[in-house]
Every structure is written in C-alpha cells, then in structure tokens.
Design an enzyme around this catalytic site. Sequence first.
Site, PDB file in Angstrom:
ATOM      1  N   ASP A  13     -42.803-103.015 179.321  1.00  0.00           N
ATOM      2  CA  ASP A  13     -43.925-102.263 178.739  1.00  0.00           C
ATOM      3  C   ASP A  13     -44.886-103.272 178.087  1.00  0.00           C
ATOM      4  O   ASP A  13     -44.461-104.042 177.202  1.00  0.00           O
ATOM      5  CB  ASP A  13     -43.357-101.288 177.688  1.00  0.00           C
ATOM      6  CG  ASP A  13     -44.453-100.483 176.996  1.00  0.00           C
ATOM      7  OD1 ASP A  13     -45.653-100.741 177.247  1.00  0.00           O
ATOM      8  OD2 ASP A  13     -44.086 -99.601 176.193  1.00  0.00           O
TER       9      ASP A  13
ATOM     10  N   GLU B 202     -42.835-132.514 170.180  1.00  0.00           N
ATOM     11  CA  GLU B 202     -41.509-132.404 170.794  1.00  0.00           C
ATOM     12  C   GLU B 202     -41.677-132.364 172.310  1.00  0.00           C
ATOM     13  O   GLU B 202     -40.788-131.938 173.036  1.00  0.00           O
ATOM     14  CB  GLU B 202     -40.742-131.190 170.265  1.00  0.00           C
ATOM     15  CG  GLU B 202     -41.508-129.889 170.314  1.00  0.00           C
ATOM     16  CD  GLU B 202     -40.716-128.728 169.744  1.00  0.00           C
ATOM     17  OE1 GLU B 202     -39.658-128.417 170.294  1.00  0.00           O
ATOM     18  OE2 GLU B 202     -41.168-128.137 168.747  1.00  0.00           O
TER      19      GLU B 202
ATOM     20  N   CYS C 143     -40.826-127.975 165.571  1.00  0.00           N
ATOM     21  CA  CYS C 143     -42.186-127.601 165.144  1.00  0.00           C
ATOM     22  C   CYS C 143     -42.556-128.141 163.771  1.00  0.00           C
ATOM     23  O   CYS C 143     -43.673-127.909 163.291  1.00  0.00           O
ATOM     24  CB  CYS C 143     -42.338-126.086 165.146  1.00  0.00           C
ATOM     25  SG  CYS C 143     -42.095-125.390 166.777  1.00  0.00           S
TER      26      CYS C 143
ATOM     27  N   HIS D 109     -45.843-120.855 160.362  1.00  0.00           N
ATOM     28  CA  HIS D 109     -45.628-121.334 161.731  1.00  0.00           C
ATOM     29  C   HIS D 109     -45.512-120.071 162.578  1.00  0.00           C
ATOM     30  O   HIS D 109     -44.729-119.176 162.251  1.00  0.00           O
ATOM     31  CB  HIS D 109     -44.338-122.160 161.794  1.00  0.00           C
ATOM     32  CG  HIS D 109     -43.827-122.329 163.191  1.00  0.00           C
ATOM     33  ND1 HIS D 109     -44.609-122.885 164.185  1.00  0.00           N
ATOM     34  CD2 HIS D 109     -42.651-122.001 163.778  1.00  0.00           C
ATOM     35  CE1 HIS D 109     -43.924-122.895 165.320  1.00  0.00           C
ATOM     36  NE2 HIS D 109     -42.735-122.358 165.101  1.00  0.00           N
TER      37      HIS D 109
HETATM   38  P1  HMG Z   1     -36.682-110.233 173.324  1.00  0.00           P
HETATM   39  O1  HMG Z   1     -35.215-109.991 173.471  1.00  0.00           O
HETATM   40  O2  HMG Z   1     -37.530-110.340 174.535  1.00  0.00           O
HETATM   41  O3  HMG Z   1     -37.395-109.133 172.479  1.00  0.00           O
HETATM   42  O4  HMG Z   1     -36.813-111.562 172.456  1.00  0.00           O
HETATM   43  P2  HMG Z   1     -36.832-108.015 171.491  1.00  0.00           P
HETATM   44  O5  HMG Z   1     -36.032-107.022 172.250  1.00  0.00           O
HETATM   45  O6  HMG Z   1     -36.227-108.669 170.272  1.00  0.00           O
HETATM   46  O7  HMG Z   1     -38.212-107.327 171.116  1.00  0.00           O
HETATM   47  C1  HMG Z   1     -39.204-108.044 170.467  1.00  0.00           C
HETATM   48  C2  HMG Z   1     -39.961-107.059 169.586  1.00  0.00           C
HETATM   49  O8  HMG Z   1     -40.713-106.168 170.431  1.00  0.00           O
HETATM   50  C3  HMG Z   1     -39.052-106.144 168.745  1.00  0.00           C
HETATM   51  O9  HMG Z   1     -39.689-105.985 167.505  1.00  0.00           O
HETATM   52  C4  HMG Z   1     -39.058-104.837 169.512  1.00  0.00           C
HETATM   53  O10 HMG Z   1     -38.792-103.711 168.704  1.00  0.00           O
HETATM   54  C5  HMG Z   1     -40.478-104.815 170.022  1.00  0.00           C
HETATM   55  P3  HMG Z   1     -38.961-106.466 166.147  1.00  0.00           P
HETATM   56  O11 HMG Z   1     -37.715-105.712 166.027  1.00  0.00           O
HETATM   57  O12 HMG Z   1     -38.677-107.957 166.362  1.00  0.00           O
HETATM   58  O13 HMG Z   1     -39.956-106.236 165.067  1.00  0.00           O
HETATM   59  N1  HMG Z   1     -40.689-103.952 171.200  1.00  0.00           N
HETATM   60  C6  HMG Z   1     -41.765-103.152 171.350  1.00  0.00           C
HETATM   61  N2  HMG Z   1     -42.842-102.953 170.549  1.00  0.00           N
HETATM   62  C7  HMG Z   1     -43.794-102.081 170.992  1.00  0.00           C
HETATM   63  N3  HMG Z   1     -43.692-101.401 172.169  1.00  0.00           N
HETATM   64  C8  HMG Z   1     -42.634-101.581 172.997  1.00  0.00           C
HETATM   65  C9  HMG Z   1     -41.607-102.487 172.584  1.00  0.00           C
HETATM   66  N4  HMG Z   1     -40.445-102.932 173.138  1.00  0.00           N
HETATM   67  C10 HMG Z   1     -39.888-103.807 172.272  1.00  0.00           C
HETATM   68  N5  HMG Z   1     -42.555-100.931 174.141  1.00  0.00           N
HETATM   69  C11 HMG Z   1     -37.745-113.380 171.261  1.00  0.00           C
HETATM   70  C12 HMG Z   1     -37.912-111.927 171.661  1.00  0.00           C
HETATM   71  C13 HMG Z   1     -38.864-113.769 170.309  1.00  0.00           C
HETATM   72  C14 HMG Z   1     -36.404-113.589 170.565  1.00  0.00           C
HETATM   73  C15 HMG Z   1     -37.799-114.262 172.542  1.00  0.00           C
HETATM   74  O14 HMG Z   1     -39.079-114.171 173.114  1.00  0.00           O
HETATM   75  C16 HMG Z   1     -37.472-115.713 172.304  1.00  0.00           C
HETATM   76  O15 HMG Z   1     -36.308-116.115 172.359  1.00  0.00           O
HETATM   77  N6  HMG Z   1     -38.511-116.597 172.031  1.00  0.00           N
HETATM   78  C17 HMG Z   1     -38.303-118.016 171.749  1.00  0.00           C
HETATM   79  C18 HMG Z   1     -37.692-118.264 170.384  1.00  0.00           C
HETATM   80  C19 HMG Z   1     -38.640-117.993 169.238  1.00  0.00           C
HETATM   81  O16 HMG Z   1     -39.841-117.925 169.394  1.00  0.00           O
HETATM   82  N7  HMG Z   1     -38.068-117.889 168.010  1.00  0.00           N
HETATM   83  C20 HMG Z   1     -38.862-117.707 166.810  1.00  0.00           C
HETATM   84  C21 HMG Z   1     -38.236-118.317 165.571  1.00  0.00           C
HETATM   85  S1  HMG Z   1     -37.718-120.019 165.844  1.00  0.00           S
HETATM   86  C22 HMG Z   1     -39.181-120.945 165.703  1.00  0.00           C
HETATM   87  O17 HMG Z   1     -40.169-120.468 165.266  1.00  0.00           O
HETATM   88  C23 HMG Z   1     -39.132-122.358 166.204  1.00  0.00           C
HETATM   89  C24 HMG Z   1     -39.774-122.590 167.563  1.00  0.00           C
HETATM   90  O18 HMG Z   1     -41.181-122.543 167.459  1.00  0.00           O
HETATM   91  C25 HMG Z   1     -39.301-123.920 168.162  1.00  0.00           C
HETATM   92  C26 HMG Z   1     -39.492-125.179 167.346  1.00  0.00           C
HETATM   93  O19 HMG Z   1     -39.283-125.250 166.147  1.00  0.00           O
HETATM   94  O20 HMG Z   1     -39.798-126.189 168.002  1.00  0.00           O
HETATM   95  C27 HMG Z   1     -39.383-121.521 168.575  1.00  0.00           C
END
Ligand code: HMG
Length: 391
Positions: free
Chosen positions: A29, A79, A111, A233
């Site tokens: 979605d 990185e 980061c 961040h």
């Molecule tokens: P996911 O499993 O695709 O998503 O992972 P989800 O099921 O957790 O859903 C995400 C959000 O969308 C949820 O909201 C859902 O409810 C919502 P939340 O509960 O989080 O508030 N959702 C909807 N909303 C509206 N309409 C809909 C709908 N469906 C679901 N229909 C995840 C998401 C970010 C975990 C994944 O993309 C990921 O692993 N990303 C990479 C890791 C990341 O960014 N982590 C962030 C913290 S770590 C960090 O910041 C360091 C980093 O930058 C690296 C570094 O330091 O170098 C990553």
Amino acid sequence: MKIGIDKIGFYAPHLFLDMNKLAVARDVDPAKYTIGIGQEKMAIAPITQDAVSLAANAALNILDDKDKEDIDFVIFGTESGIDHSKSAGVYIHDLLGLNPKARTIEVKQACYGATAGIQMAKGHIALHPKSKVLVLGADIARYGLNSGGEATQGAGAVAMVISADPRILALEDKSAYLTADIMDFWRPVYSDTAMVDGKLSNEKYISFFESVWEDYKVQSGFGLEDFTAICFHLPYTKMGQKALRAIYEQGTEEDKERLVANLEASKTYNKQVGNIYTGSLYLSLLSLLEQQEELQDGARIGLFSYGSGAVGEFFTGVLQPGYRKYLNTYDHEELLASRTELSVDAYETVFEDTLPADGSTVELEIESDPAKIALSGISGHMRHYVHKDKK
Ligand code: HMG
C-alpha cells in the site's frame, strides 16, 4: 569564543524514484511508504557518483577562495568509503583546490561520522581560532532490491565549514553521548549492501535518544521549553516523529505544538532524498533553517545524532543574528526540483550497474550526469574524477 557552522550546503544526485511507484511495484500500500515510513522520493546515485564526488559537489557550492585558503583540516564522515587505506577526503582536497597545508582524514562510525567530525573540528578551532575546518558527510544507502530496508535507501552529501564566529549556528559546549556494542545495522567489508535488524535498530535509536536526552537535561538544567526545535538523524522521516513522541509529554501543550511543527519543516528535504546516512541529521537541520521561515535569531536547536553499532549524541546550537542571509535556499530547492524521475525498472537497472570489484578497467560516460564533479572511470586500481569546470 563562539564556534560552529559558518556555511552549510548539500548535494543530491540528479535521479530519483517516486515512492508511490516503488510501493505499487512491490505490492505494498503506497501509504505505508509515504505515511508509515514518511518518504516521498528516493535519490538514486548513477554509477558516476560515489561518496567522494557527492561530497565534492556539496562543498563546491559553498566554498569561496578565502575558505579554500583558510581550511586547514578536512574531516570526511562516510560509511561508503572507496578505499581501506587512503582517506576519501584527500581526493576532495585536490578536487576543490584546498590549501596543501592541511590535515585530511576520513572517520567512520555509521551515521555518526559527520558528528564526530564536527566535535573534532570544534576542538581544533578552540586551539586554532583563525583556522576553518571542512566537515563532510556523504553516503549512498543501499539495502538491496526487494529487501526490508529498500524503502529507506537514498544518496547525498552535506558539507559544512566550521569556524570561530560562525554566521549560522554557534554550537554550545554541553553534550551527552553514549556507546554500546549492538548489531542493529552493519556492512561487512565484502558486501556492498547493509545488513540490518530493522526492528532492533528502531528500538535502539529510541533508547539511545531517551538516554542522551536525560543525560543532557541533568548536565544543562534545560527542558523542552528551552528548545525552539529538535533535529534528528532521519533514516526515514517517521523515525524523527517516533523519537520526539518518546519525550514530548515532558513539556506543555505549547512546547509540543512548536516542536512538532518544526519537526515537520526539518523533514522537508529528507522526505525527497531518503537516508543519506552521515549527512542525514545535517540535511534535516538545513531543511529546518531553509523551510521554516518563522525561526528567529537566537533560537536554540537540539541535534540528535545516531550511528548504528552504536553511538548516539545529543548536542545543541544557537542561531546567529542574520543567519538566513547565509543560506542557499533557492539553489537547494532548485536542485531537488530539477531532478529526473526514474521508472522502477530503470531504478533497478541503475541499482545493479555497479563498478567492477576485481580491479578491471572501466571508462564511464559522464556527459549524462549534470554534476560538476563525477567519477569518470577506474584504471590501474585507481578511481578517476573529473571536475567539468576545470577542464
Ligand atoms: P517494515 O517491516 O517494512 O515496516 O520495516 P513496518 O511493518 O514496521 O511498518 C512501518 C510503518 O508503516 C509502521 O508504523 C506501520 O504501522 C506503518 P510504526 O508502527 O513504525 O509507526 N504502515 C502503514 N502506515 C500507513 N498506511 C499503511 C501502512 N502499513 C504499514 N497502509 C523498517 C520498516 C524501517 C524497519 C525497514 O525499512 C528497515 O529495516 N530500514 C532500515 C533500518 C532503519 O532505517 N532503521 C532506523 C533506525 S537505525 C538508524 O537510524 C541508523 C541507520 O541510518 C544506519 C547508520 O547508522 O548508518 C539505518
């Protein structure tokens, strides 16, 4: 003596993908990406842009001849480094024609790298008030096609000149920081895509934020009422909302409204670019400064930096009189507005078009990349860059 950000610029590659279209292609979605994750567009780096060229392009737009003479320290947080030995900053030092009497290094902690650079720069200026430090943060965030992190990719760079008597943001001295060995996100040297435990990374990001915020409050005696805005961040923009939500009940209704409104402004650019890892917090700061017209001189801004693995830091800055005159809002809006949209198929092709990893020679077609500085090829195990205006 005041020390802080005297100039700030950013660069994003000229290609982007619409998150609605990615969602349709992945049978998701679209609201999950645009609301749940909070991203509208994702910057895509062509093969002719790497961390070096992205950072060089970001710096090119802000440095004048006096800066090039005065900068005696280049600190490049990334990185997405291109060499295990040589600092990516040295290429930039040459591409920008900086004074040879300079130190140049690359720093790494996910980061957090650019924040480490800023804190180092602050110490350097305290000892050498006449010098200037160029701090760069540039990355290409790659998780893989069809991967869990795909919607949180991006590419771009931020460049900042740190000096005494800064014209934009004076950094304050109190700062709270934290390190803990966590496998929430990492990239082994043999992999060009990141490994990630998405849920753990979200949890750790929030717990680090809560911890350094509490530590900062004890050190400073400040509370939410002392902040006009808090920048985060932003690996994806919803993350900032989640973090702010963890603490905003500590303030009044007015504090909450102000911080939420300013967080919205601070997400504007990041929503259109995606995660740029080391530069992400500073892209968010830039977005706040350029997109929130009501910000007043003297406003205190909190900054939360998080680098997986993990290191977190909360520190603050105060906006300087007339800071708005030193921003390049029009250029940054234009940079984002003039990008070329890719179809999902074309994005997948660009994603898979990677540089040879076996040392073979390659010559790249740089004419279709409008960037002034681009990677033109590899030969003899060396990357070659072209500065189109210096031909
Ligand atoms: P996911 O499993 O695709 O998503 O992972 P989800 O099921 O957790 O859903 C995400 C959000 O969308 C949820 O909201 C859902 O409810 C919502 P939340 O509960 O989080 O508030 N959702 C909807 N909303 C509206 N309409 C809909 C709908 N469906 C679901 N229909 C995840 C998401 C970010 C975990 C994944 O993309 C990921 O692993 N990303 C990479 C890791 C990341 O960014 N982590 C962030 C913290 S770590 C960090 O910041 C360091 C980093 O930058 C690296 C570094 O330091 O170098 C990553």
